[in-house]
Design a protein around this motif. Structure first.
Motif, PDB file in Angstrom:
ATOM      1  N   THR A  56      12.841  35.729  24.932  1.00 45.59           N
ATOM      2  CA  THR A  56      12.779  37.110  25.405  1.00 45.59           C
ATOM      3  C   THR A  56      12.639  38.049  24.216  1.00 45.59           C
ATOM      4  OG1 THR A  56      13.780  38.709  26.933  1.00 45.59           O
ATOM      5  CG2 THR A  56      15.272  37.539  25.428  1.00 45.59           C
ATOM      6  N   GLY A  57      12.541  39.328  24.514  1.00 45.91           N
ATOM      7  CA  GLY A  57      12.419  40.338  23.469  1.00 45.91           C
ATOM      8  C   GLY A  57      12.373  41.721  24.080  1.00 45.91           C
ATOM      9  N   PRO A  58      12.100  42.729  23.269  1.00 43.76           N
ATOM     10  CA  PRO A  58      12.140  44.107  23.751  1.00 43.76           C
ATOM     11  C   PRO A  58      11.050  44.439  24.772  1.00 43.76           C
ATOM     12  CG  PRO A  58      11.368  44.019  21.477  1.00 43.76           C
ATOM     13  CD  PRO A  58      11.808  42.639  21.842  1.00 43.76           C
ATOM     14  N   ALA A  95      25.060  34.436  29.087  1.00 42.63           N
ATOM     15  CA  ALA A  95      23.945  34.289  28.151  1.00 42.63           C
ATOM     16  C   ALA A  95      24.366  34.801  26.784  1.00 42.63           C
ATOM     17  CB  ALA A  95      22.733  35.063  28.641  1.00 42.63           C
ATOM     18  N   GLU A  96      23.962  34.075  25.758  1.00 42.72           N
ATOM     19  CA  GLU A  96      24.169  34.499  24.384  1.00 42.72           C
ATOM     20  C   GLU A  96      22.805  34.869  23.810  1.00 42.72           C
ATOM     21  OE1 GLU A  96      26.783  31.575  22.098  1.00 42.72           O
ATOM     22  OE2 GLU A  96      25.977  30.395  23.783  1.00 42.72           O
ATOM     23  N   VAL A  97      22.735  35.939  23.037  1.00 40.30           N
ATOM     24  CA  VAL A  97      21.502  36.309  22.343  1.00 40.30           C
ATOM     25  C   VAL A  97      21.563  35.669  20.968  1.00 40.30           C
ATOM     26  CG1 VAL A  97      20.083  38.200  21.483  1.00 40.30           C
ATOM     27  CG2 VAL A  97      21.382  38.492  23.614  1.00 40.30           C
ATOM     28  N   LEU A  98      20.569  34.813  20.676  1.00 46.66           N
ATOM     29  CA  LEU A  98      20.527  34.088  19.405  1.00 46.66           C
ATOM     30  C   LEU A  98      19.196  34.333  18.708  1.00 46.66           C
ATOM     31  CD1 LEU A  98      22.018  30.685  20.611  1.00 46.66           C
ATOM     32  CD2 LEU A  98      23.191  32.501  19.373  1.00 46.66           C
ATOM     33  N   ALA A 122      -3.418  34.060  23.103  1.00 48.69           N
ATOM     34  CA  ALA A 122      -2.965  34.620  21.819  1.00 48.69           C
ATOM     35  C   ALA A 122      -1.530  35.134  21.874  1.00 48.69           C
ATOM     36  CB  ALA A 122      -3.902  35.741  21.382  1.00 48.69           C
ATOM     37  N   ARG A 123      -1.095  35.686  23.001  1.00 47.24           N
ATOM     38  CA  ARG A 123       0.268  36.245  23.044  1.00 47.24           C
ATOM     39  C   ARG A 123       1.318  35.162  22.819  1.00 47.24           C
ATOM     40  NH1 ARG A 123       0.877  37.398  29.520  1.00 47.24           N
ATOM     41  NH2 ARG A 123      -0.519  35.690  29.986  1.00 47.24           N
ATOM     42  N   PHE A 124       1.057  33.929  23.275  1.00 45.13           N
ATOM     43  CA  PHE A 124       2.036  32.862  23.072  1.00 45.13           C
ATOM     44  C   PHE A 124       2.075  32.425  21.614  1.00 45.13           C
ATOM     45  CE2 PHE A 124       0.792  32.416  27.587  1.00 45.13           C
ATOM     46  CZ  PHE A 124       2.020  32.785  28.137  1.00 45.13           C
ATOM     47  N   ARG A 125       0.917  32.410  20.960  1.00 45.56           N
ATOM     48  CA  ARG A 125       0.902  32.102  19.527  1.00 45.56           C
ATOM     49  C   ARG A 125       1.659  33.179  18.751  1.00 45.56           C
ATOM     50  NH1 ARG A 125      -4.452  30.915  20.871  1.00 45.56           N
ATOM     51  NH2 ARG A 125      -5.223  32.739  19.753  1.00 45.56           N
ATOM     52  N   HIS A 126       1.512  34.442  19.195  1.00 40.96           N
ATOM     53  CA  HIS A 126       2.232  35.530  18.532  1.00 40.96           C
ATOM     54  C   HIS A 126       3.742  35.392  18.725  1.00 40.96           C
ATOM     55  CE1 HIS A 126      -1.262  37.619  17.135  1.00 40.96           C
ATOM     56  NE2 HIS A 126      -1.762  37.725  18.364  1.00 40.96           N
ATOM     57  N   TYR A 127       4.186  35.055  19.929  1.00 42.24           N
ATOM     58  CA  TYR A 127       5.619  34.836  20.145  1.00 42.24           C
ATOM     59  C   TYR A 127       6.142  33.821  19.143  1.00 42.24           C
ATOM     60  CZ  TYR A 127       5.262  36.917  24.879  1.00 42.24           C
ATOM     61  OH  TYR A 127       5.054  37.743  25.941  1.00 42.24           O
ATOM     62  N   ASP A 134      10.300  41.709  13.281  1.00 41.53           N
ATOM     63  CA  ASP A 134       9.351  42.776  13.624  1.00 41.53           C
ATOM     64  C   ASP A 134       9.103  42.837  15.127  1.00 41.53           C
ATOM     65  OD1 ASP A 134       9.047  43.455  10.973  1.00 41.53           O
ATOM     66  OD2 ASP A 134       7.187  42.309  10.703  1.00 41.53           O
ATOM     67  N   ARG A 135       8.919  41.694  15.743  1.00 42.32           N
ATOM     68  CA  ARG A 135       8.584  41.624  17.167  1.00 42.32           C
ATOM     69  C   ARG A 135       9.813  41.773  18.049  1.00 42.32           C
ATOM     70  NH1 ARG A 135       5.051  40.287  20.917  1.00 42.32           N
ATOM     71  NH2 ARG A 135       3.253  39.241  20.155  1.00 42.32           N
ATOM     72  N   GLY A 136      10.971  41.361  17.548  1.00 42.46           N
ATOM     73  CA  GLY A 136      12.196  41.407  18.340  1.00 42.46           C
ATOM     74  C   GLY A 136      12.416  40.176  19.198  1.00 42.46           C
ATOM     75  N   THR A 137      11.648  39.117  18.941  1.00 41.77           N
ATOM     76  CA  THR A 137      11.776  37.883  19.713  1.00 41.77           C
ATOM     77  C   THR A 137      13.162  37.284  19.504  1.00 41.77           C
ATOM     78  OG1 THR A 137       9.420  37.493  19.365  1.00 41.77           O
ATOM     79  CG2 THR A 137      10.718  35.632  20.163  1.00 41.77           C
TER      80      THR A 137
END
Length: 156
Positions: A56-58, A95-98, A122-127, A134-137
């Protein structure tokens, strides 16, 4: 359970069951994750080390909801009327955020997209490869405090 008139059986962690939970959850199935509110969303997951791992991410509301209230419920199920296969796993826990890590991300995404990253959107490669800071993943890790597996399969 097929072929007999016994009712469906539910189990919790530590009890003998009719099917292999680890093998079932190793399939590239879609889980539904519910937060308090309630809000339910489909998601891909990785079942590893007796925990659900969710990327997940922002870009998703899930991360903020978990930071507000970490209680989650997860359902993973299959229903095939052609074969009579009906199985479900229902889990609950905080849930824990790790921090995100690439090796686990690769294992998760390969389950759904195949081993050849060059064929991925491409979005999955970016994740996987963008800087998580930077991405917040991030990962949500849910170690179930309750896990129920039910086989409702029937003969066709």
């Amino acid at each position: 359970m097929r072929g007999d008139a016994a009712p469906a059986r539910s189990i919790t962690i530590g009890m003998v069951i009719d099917f292999d939970i680890d093998a079932f959850l190793a399939q590239p199935l879609t889980a539904r994750v519910a937060t308090n509110g309630p809000t339910v969303r489909p998601t891909w997951y990785l079942w590893e080390d007796e925990a659900f791992w969710i990327l997940t991410g922002p870009w998703a509301k899930l991360l903020d909801r978990v930071r507000t209230d970490p209680a989650l419920a997860i359902t993973v199920d299959v229903c095939d009327p052609a074969t009579g296969l009906v199985r479900q796993v229902i889990a609950r826990g905080p849930a824990e955020v790790l921090p995100f890590d690439v090796p686990r991300g690769l294992r998760k995404l390969s389950r759904y997209l195949g081993p050849d990253e060059t064929r991925w959107d491409a979005r999955f490669r970016h994740y996987l490869h963008d800087d998580p800071a930077d991405r917040g993943t991030a990962w949500l890790r849910v170690r179930p405090t309750s896990l129920t597996a039910t086989d409702l399969s029937y003969d066709v």
